[in-house]
Write a protein that holds these residues in place. Structure first.
Motif, PDB file in Angstrom:
ATOM      1  N   LEU A 104       0.845  -1.192   0.000  1.00 25.09           N
ATOM      2  CA  LEU A 104       0.000   0.000   0.000  1.00 25.09           C
ATOM      3  C   LEU A 104       0.884   1.247   0.000  1.00 25.09           C
ATOM      4  CD1 LEU A 104      -2.733  -1.043   2.601  1.00 25.09           C
ATOM      5  CD2 LEU A 104      -2.750  -1.310   0.115  1.00 25.09           C
ATOM      6  N   PRO A 105       0.345   2.351  -0.527  1.00 23.40           N
ATOM      7  CA  PRO A 105      -1.025   2.518  -1.010  1.00 23.40           C
ATOM      8  C   PRO A 105      -1.227   1.903  -2.384  1.00 23.40           C
ATOM      9  CG  PRO A 105       0.216   4.513  -1.415  1.00 23.40           C
ATOM     10  CD  PRO A 105       1.132   3.602  -0.644  1.00 23.40           C
ATOM     11  N   LYS A 106      -2.497   1.706  -2.749  1.00 25.89           N
ATOM     12  CA  LYS A 106      -2.820   1.209  -4.076  1.00 25.89           C
ATOM     13  C   LYS A 106      -4.168   1.785  -4.498  1.00 25.89           C
ATOM     14  CE  LYS A 106      -5.263  -3.059  -2.843  1.00 25.89           C
ATOM     15  NZ  LYS A 106      -5.331  -4.534  -3.014  1.00 25.89           N
ATOM     16  N   ALA A 107      -4.401   1.770  -5.804  1.00 28.26           N
ATOM     17  CA  ALA A 107      -5.646   2.289  -6.363  1.00 28.26           C
ATOM     18  C   ALA A 107      -6.196   1.295  -7.360  1.00 28.26           C
ATOM     19  CB  ALA A 107      -5.403   3.638  -7.037  1.00 28.26           C
ATOM     20  N   LEU A 116      -9.195   4.021  -3.323  1.00 31.63           N
ATOM     21  CA  LEU A 116      -7.835   4.254  -2.831  1.00 31.63           C
ATOM     22  C   LEU A 116      -7.674   3.610  -1.457  1.00 31.63           C
ATOM     23  CD1 LEU A 116      -7.620   8.039  -3.776  1.00 31.63           C
ATOM     24  CD2 LEU A 116      -7.037   6.051  -5.179  1.00 31.63           C
ATOM     25  N   PHE A 117      -6.672   2.747  -1.325  1.00 30.96           N
ATOM     26  CA  PHE A 117      -6.432   1.990  -0.106  1.00 30.96           C
ATOM     27  C   PHE A 117      -5.141   2.493   0.539  1.00 30.96           C
ATOM     28  CE2 PHE A 117      -8.789  -0.489  -3.161  1.00 30.96           C
ATOM     29  CZ  PHE A 117      -9.833  -1.032  -2.425  1.00 30.96           C
ATOM     30  N   LEU A 118      -5.245   2.996   1.780  1.00 30.03           N
ATOM     31  CA  LEU A 118      -4.144   3.690   2.425  1.00 30.03           C
ATOM     32  C   LEU A 118      -3.576   2.896   3.601  1.00 30.03           C
ATOM     33  CD1 LEU A 118      -5.630   7.317   2.560  1.00 30.03           C
ATOM     34  CD2 LEU A 118      -4.298   6.240   0.717  1.00 30.03           C
ATOM     35  N   ASP A 119      -2.335   3.192   3.927  1.00 30.36           N
ATOM     36  CA  ASP A 119      -1.636   2.664   5.096  1.00 30.36           C
ATOM     37  C   ASP A 119      -1.352   3.845   6.016  1.00 30.36           C
ATOM     38  OD1 ASP A 119       0.203   1.813   6.988  1.00 30.36           O
ATOM     39  OD2 ASP A 119       1.729   1.211   5.544  1.00 30.36           O
ATOM     40  N   ILE A 120      -2.049   3.909   7.159  1.00 28.67           N
ATOM     41  CA  ILE A 120      -1.846   5.046   8.060  1.00 28.67           C
ATOM     42  C   ILE A 120      -1.028   4.654   9.297  1.00 28.67           C
ATOM     43  CG2 ILE A 120      -3.970   6.147   7.269  1.00 28.67           C
ATOM     44  CD1 ILE A 120      -5.212   5.453  10.008  1.00 28.67           C
ATOM     45  N   VAL A 121      -0.397   3.455   9.279  1.00 29.31           N
ATOM     46  CA  VAL A 121       0.360   3.037  10.460  1.00 29.31           C
ATOM     47  C   VAL A 121       1.867   2.992  10.234  1.00 29.31           C
ATOM     48  CG1 VAL A 121      -1.604   1.759  11.380  1.00 29.31           C
ATOM     49  CG2 VAL A 121       0.078   0.555   9.987  1.00 29.31           C
ATOM     50  N   SER A 122       2.319   2.733   9.001  1.00 33.38           N
ATOM     51  CA  SER A 122       3.763   2.547   8.785  1.00 33.38           C
ATOM     52  C   SER A 122       4.575   3.797   9.063  1.00 33.38           C
ATOM     53  CB  SER A 122       4.023   2.070   7.353  1.00 33.38           C
ATOM     54  OG  SER A 122       3.564   0.751   7.177  1.00 33.38           O
ATOM     55  N   ALA A 123       4.013   4.976   8.786  1.00 35.22           N
ATOM     56  CA  ALA A 123       4.757   6.218   8.972  1.00 35.22           C
ATOM     57  C   ALA A 123       4.781   6.676  10.422  1.00 35.22           C
ATOM     58  CB  ALA A 123       4.164   7.325   8.095  1.00 35.22           C
ATOM     59  N   GLY A 124       4.009   6.012  11.295  1.00 31.75           N
ATOM     60  CA  GLY A 124       3.975   6.385  12.699  1.00 31.75           C
ATOM     61  C   GLY A 124       5.007   5.628  13.509  1.00 31.75           C
ATOM     62  N   SER A 125       4.960   5.830  14.827  1.00 28.04           N
ATOM     63  CA  SER A 125       5.942   5.223  15.720  1.00 28.04           C
ATOM     64  C   SER A 125       5.406   3.993  16.425  1.00 28.04           C
ATOM     65  CB  SER A 125       6.389   6.249  16.767  1.00 28.04           C
ATOM     66  OG  SER A 125       5.283   6.707  17.523  1.00 28.04           O
ATOM     67  N   GLY A 126       4.171   3.577  16.070  1.00 35.98           N
ATOM     68  CA  GLY A 126       3.549   2.438  16.725  1.00 35.98           C
ATOM     69  C   GLY A 126       2.341   2.866  17.525  1.00 35.98           C
ATOM     70  N   GLY A 127       1.450   1.876  17.798  1.00 35.14           N
ATOM     71  CA  GLY A 127       0.216   2.216  18.487  1.00 35.14           C
ATOM     72  C   GLY A 127      -0.646   3.101  17.600  1.00 35.14           C
ATOM     73  N   PRO A 128      -1.561   3.837  18.200  1.00 34.23           N
ATOM     74  CA  PRO A 128      -2.422   4.702  17.394  1.00 34.23           C
ATOM     75  C   PRO A 128      -1.759   6.013  16.980  1.00 34.23           C
ATOM     76  CG  PRO A 128      -3.061   4.840  19.683  1.00 34.23           C
ATOM     77  CD  PRO A 128      -1.961   3.826  19.616  1.00 34.23           C
ATOM     78  N   ASP A 129      -0.488   5.924  16.571  1.00 35.21           N
ATOM     79  CA  ASP A 129       0.232   7.089  16.044  1.00 35.21           C
ATOM     80  C   ASP A 129       0.020   7.084  14.535  1.00 35.21           C
ATOM     81  OD1 ASP A 129       1.897   9.249  15.633  1.00 35.21           O
ATOM     82  OD2 ASP A 129       3.721   8.031  15.636  1.00 35.21           O
ATOM     83  N   SER A 154     -14.296   9.327  -6.226  1.00 37.92           N
ATOM     84  CA  SER A 154     -13.245   8.746  -5.396  1.00 37.92           C
ATOM     85  C   SER A 154     -13.822   8.200  -4.093  1.00 37.92           C
ATOM     86  CB  SER A 154     -12.179   9.796  -5.075  1.00 37.92           C
ATOM     87  OG  SER A 154     -11.478  10.167  -6.242  1.00 37.92           O
ATOM     88  N   VAL A 155     -13.274   7.049  -3.679  1.00 41.71           N
ATOM     89  CA  VAL A 155     -13.617   6.411  -2.413  1.00 41.71           C
ATOM     90  C   VAL A 155     -12.303   6.066  -1.713  1.00 41.71           C
ATOM     91  CG1 VAL A 155     -14.951   4.600  -1.288  1.00 41.71           C
ATOM     92  CG2 VAL A 155     -15.590   5.348  -3.592  1.00 41.71           C
ATOM     93  N   VAL A 156     -12.207   6.375  -0.429  1.00 39.18           N
ATOM     94  CA  VAL A 156     -10.972   6.148   0.323  1.00 39.18           C
ATOM     95  C   VAL A 156     -11.221   5.109   1.404  1.00 39.18           C
ATOM     96  CG1 VAL A 156      -9.266   7.193   1.865  1.00 39.18           C
ATOM     97  CG2 VAL A 156     -10.072   8.450  -0.155  1.00 39.18           C
ATOM     98  N   PHE A 157     -10.253   4.188   1.545  1.00 38.35           N
ATOM     99  CA  PHE A 157     -10.300   3.172   2.587  1.00 38.35           C
ATOM    100  C   PHE A 157      -9.068   3.365   3.470  1.00 38.35           C
ATOM    101  CE2 PHE A 157     -12.659   1.672  -1.022  1.00 38.35           C
ATOM    102  CZ  PHE A 157     -13.789   1.076  -0.475  1.00 38.35           C
ATOM    103  N   MET A 158      -9.294   3.566   4.765  1.00 37.70           N
ATOM    104  CA  MET A 158      -8.205   3.784   5.712  1.00 37.70           C
ATOM    105  C   MET A 158      -8.640   3.258   7.076  1.00 37.70           C
ATOM    106  SD  MET A 158      -8.581   7.975   5.769  1.00 37.70           S
ATOM    107  CE  MET A 158      -7.256   8.279   6.955  1.00 37.70           C
ATOM    108  N   HIS A 159      -7.699   3.114   7.986  1.00 34.46           N
ATOM    109  CA  HIS A 159      -8.020   2.441   9.243  1.00 34.46           C
ATOM    110  C   HIS A 159      -8.814   3.325  10.203  1.00 34.46           C
ATOM    111  CE1 HIS A 159      -7.817  -0.390  12.500  1.00 34.46           C
ATOM    112  NE2 HIS A 159      -7.134   0.448  13.272  1.00 34.46           N
TER     113      HIS A 159
END
Length: 376
Positions: A104-107, A116-129, A154-159
């Motif tokens: 991810l991401p991918k479209a 659009l499918f997103l990754d909102i955890v890899s750029a953080g430091s862990g946990g709900p960051d 457009s449709v977005v999918f994220m955590h």
């Protein structure tokens, strides 16, 4: 991917956060049953399924193998997002290694919709960051801009909600506004919730594991010519299952000037219905009026009927019957010509929640880890 001619209609099933730990736990057995239901009643009749993150409660190889085993027989294209629990080991190595999913991401584009499918955890430091990171934000803007040029919705999918991002939430929200994202589909909350900021519908679905309110189940979502429809199906309820895709429920109006969002005079009723037994009839009625037969739209799974709208708000019901003689009814509240949009905060959070909708298993109590429930 479904190739039937649906015009401007996309349909998906949302499995709530799994939080799998062991094959002996109830949530794993429930998920196996959900997959069986989807295969028996929805395969070939929806475009894809989504797992919105927090698939493996501790992010271990063993837990991801449970996820993989459960979905191996799923007969619907599946897209899997990571959540903060999936990244508990400090990376998503196990997520990608065991599940063998696309990076991810991918479209993808489905029936005139850029998904659009997103990754909102890899750029953080862990946990709900939760963070997108600069590269993914640039990618998001590029894809949204390309979708607009191609005249795709457009449709977005994220955590989680955009407002839960620890950096640049305003920039992400501004992109959603600028490019009129139709819907943002999410996990994380553990409860059913819909929010409407006047342009975009934000939807979360009750977890399959770690539930604090109501029965386990899944949601079915559709976007029909810009109208977002969402309905939760408890696992315990029988089939068939019907979803009104047009007109809009008044709680989900995002463009009062668009056709079939606010009804005046003649309007079209459209609905989707599913059953492994096969749908043999659909009918609709306005409040306590007579049931009117709906006809199947050629080469699609949609049913349709023309109606005359009262000059006021009204209840609209659609009834679907399958070959076994079983029926299901959905009722929505439709806005008449005097509709006035409520004031919105429009900050990419749950501030614009529509509140409780008990008939749709939305209780408005927000019993989950990010609001009023347990911390898990």
């Amino acid at each position: 991917m479904s190739t039937e001619l649906n015009g401007d209609l996309v349909r998906w099933v949302h499995f709530g956060d799994l939080h799998l730990t062991s094959e002996n736990e109830t949530n794993y057995q429930d998920f196996l049953t959900i997959v069986e239901h989807v295969n028996a009643n929805l395969a070939g009749q929806i475009d894809f399924a989504i797992l919105p993150g927090d698939n493996a409660d501790d992010g271990t190889d063993e837990q991801f193998r449970l996820v993989k085993h459960a979905v191996e027989g799923l007969r619907v294209p599946l897209h899997i997002l990571p959540g903060d629990h999936d990244r508990k080991p400090g990376s998503l190595d196990a997520f990608y290694k065991v599940l063998a999913v696309e990076r991810l991401p991918k479209a993808i584009t489905v029936s005139g919709h850029r998904c659009l499918f997103l990754d909102i955890v890899s750029a953080g430091s862990g946990g709900p960051d939760f963070r997108l990171g600069s590269d993914q934000i640039l990618w998001l803007e590029h894809e949204l801009s390309a979708a607009e040029r191609a005249r795709e919705r457009s449709v977005v999918f994220m955590h989680a909600y955009p407002a839960d991002l620890r950096e640049n939430p305003e920039q992400v929200r501004e992109l959603f506004v600028r490019y009129r994202v139709a819907a943002v589909d999410m996990g994380h909350t553990h409860y059913n919730e819909l929010a409407n900021d006047g342009r975009t519908i934000y939807a979360t679905t009750r977890s399959t594991g770690q539930i604090e309110e109501g029965p386990v189940g899944f949601s079915l979502v559709a976007i029909d010519r810009g109208i977002v429809s969402w309905r939760f199906k408890p696992l315990e309820t029988p089939w068939p299952f019907v979803l009104i895709t047009s007109p809009a429920d008044r709680r989900l109006i995002t463009n009062p000037f668009a056709a079939n969002q606010v009804t005046q005079d003649h309007f079209d009723v459209r609905a989707l219905a599913w059953s492994g037994q096969g749908i043999v009839a659909c009918s609709c009625r306005i409040e306590d009026g007579p049931w009117l037969a709906m006809s199947r739209v050629p080469e699609t799974r949609s049913w349709q009927c023309g109606c005359e709208a009262p000059h006021r708000d009204f209840d609209l019901s659609v009834r679907a019957t399958d070959a076994a003689g079983n029926s299901d009814v959905e009722t929505i509240r439709v806005a008449g010509g005097s509709y006035c949009a409520p004031r919105r905060k429009a900050d990419g959070s749950d501030a614009d929640t529509i509140g409780a909708w008990p008939e749709n298993h939305i209780f408005g109590t927000q019993l989950g880890p990010n609001r009023n429930g347990k911390k898990w």
